[in-house]
Scaffold this active site. Structure first.
Site, short mmCIF file in Angstrom:
data_model
loop_
_atom_site.label_atom_id
_atom_site.label_comp_id
_atom_site.label_asym_id
_atom_site.label_seq_id
_atom_site.Cartn_x
_atom_site.Cartn_y
_atom_site.Cartn_z
N ASN A 224 0.85 -1.19 0.00
CA ASN A 224 0.00 0.00 0.00
C ASN A 224 0.88 1.24 0.00
OD1 ASN A 224 -2.74 1.20 0.34
ND2 ASN A 224 -1.92 1.91 2.29
N HIS A 260 -4.39 9.73 -2.38
CA HIS A 260 -4.58 11.05 -1.74
C HIS A 260 -4.24 12.09 -2.82
CE1 HIS A 260 -5.22 9.49 2.25
NE2 HIS A 260 -4.09 8.79 2.20
#
Length: 387
Positions: A224, A260
């Site tokens: 991740n 993000h």
């Protein structure tokens, strides 16, 4: 074997007794997006709009920077927040409650209270859980970062942590972010600021996956990271490492992009292609921490044009995931600006989620719902053709 103390701080009875079935707590959509009269309210939910086998999730606010804010723990105390959390999503990710500094505050002490409550909430609301995270350079407790440990001791600390945490939730966690943010933006391993890689070498990454798999053979285990949405040096490093570990038989199951995003920069237009190349390796893929921040006007209220662009970006990320066969998990990093991490860490930027501080739905919410419904309809049509 060192004795271990486990703290399971109880949450308030009121917070844990919320009903399973809840009603909409959000503002009505624009007229052209409203459901037909007398329609079943469940079809107004993201989780119900999603195609079969697709998980649409959110981070569960709590821990981390929230401890420094002037409000009580959101998950425990905000009843409206919890209603929407259970209503809209079929997947949840602890935002901070499973990170090292929160769940393992002292060497011989685990604090499982908050994580247990989230897992129990998910079970009651028929949600899956993404575990976050096991090996990371950030948000580690002081006792670990400042400790004077031999390599053998440090290795055993990590093994025991992974075995204990993953083992506790065996059968209850669908996916784990095993190795989180292990490369810098140039594609180099974080050999300076990641205590595990610095002290134990790159081989510890494979060990972490092996230990997690031993503790829960059913959980899907992921890399991740952020800034890996495009095909770039950082995502290339993950691609190469994934190939190496798969060739060694290491139980790596997936690669996930945090996403993000900031409207200061361009949209990652090759997101789908990037996810696809990991899919072609035989890995599952996921979007795990999506939010889209923007520079706010002096009023603090985004313009209609900003909201339109944000909605378009949310939709494009979702549709990129939906277009890749094994991208079955899509998580936004919080659904309300009330508890978003963005204004705390990015001065002047905000309004990054799909709902306002008052839980009013933004255009981004409706964009996600629309794409999910379209995908569900296409899935139904394909299923009908095969009959």
């Amino acid at each position: 074997m060192r004795p271990i103390r486990i703290a399971t701080a109880a949450l308030t009875a009121a917070a844990l007794s919320l009903p399973l079935v809840v009603t909409s707590a959000t503002a009505a959509p624009p007229a052209d997006q409203q459901a037909a009269p007398h329609s079943n309210a469940k079809f107004d939910r993201l989780r119900e709009a999603a195609p079969k086998g697709f998980y649409v999730g959110t981070a569960v606010a709590g821990g981390g920077h929230h401890l420094e804010q002037d409000y009580p723990d959101p998950f425990t105390h905000d009843r409206k927040y919890r209603k929407i959390l259970g209503q809209q999503f079929n997947s949840v990710s602890p935002e901070n409650q499973m990170k090292w500094e929160f769940i393992h505050p002292e060497r011989d002490t685990y604090n499982f209270g908050a994580a247990d409550a989230i897992v129990e909430f998910a079970e009651r609301h028929r949600q899956v859980v993404r575990g976050h995270t096991l090996l990371w350079h950030s948000q580690n407790p002081e006792w670990l970062e400042q400790g004077d440990f031999s390599k053998e001791e440090l290795r055993e600390i990590l093994r025991e942590h992974i075995t204990t945490v993953v083992g506790r939730y065996a059968g209850k966690i669908q996916q784990w972010d095993v190795a989180n943010e292990i490369f810098d933006d140039q594609g180099n391993l974080r050999t300076r600021d990641n205590i595990w890689i610095r002290e134990l070498g790159p081989e510890i990454i494979a060990d972490a996956f092996r230990w997690a798999h031993e503790a829960d053979p059913e959980a899907r285990l992921f890399f991740n990271d952020y800034n890996v949405e495009s095909d770039n040096a950082k995502s290339d490093a993950y691609y190469e490492l994934s190939q190496e570990l798969l060739a060694q038989g290491v139980p790596v199951h997936g690669f996930s992009v945090q996403a993000h995003l900031s409207m200061r920069y361009g949209f990652p237009g090759d997101l789908q292609q990037n996810l696809q190349r990991f899919d072609d390796l035989g890995l599952e893929t996921a979007v795990t921490e999506l939010d889209i921040r923007m520079d706010l006007p002096e009023s603090g209220v985004p313009t209609a044009e900003q909201q339109k662009q944000q909605a378009d970006w949310y939709q494009r990320v979702l549709e990129a995931c939906l277009a890749v066969e094994e991208c079955n998990s899509f998580t936004i990093w919080g659904f309300t600006d009330k508890y978003s991490w963005v204004p705390v860490f990015f001065q002047g930027e905000g309004s990054a989620t799909v709902m306002t501080e008052d839980f009013e739905r933004k255009p981004a919410f409706y964009a996600l719902r629309s794409s999910l419904k379209d995908a569900k309809w296409e899935q139904w049509k394909e299923s009908w053709k095969r009959r």
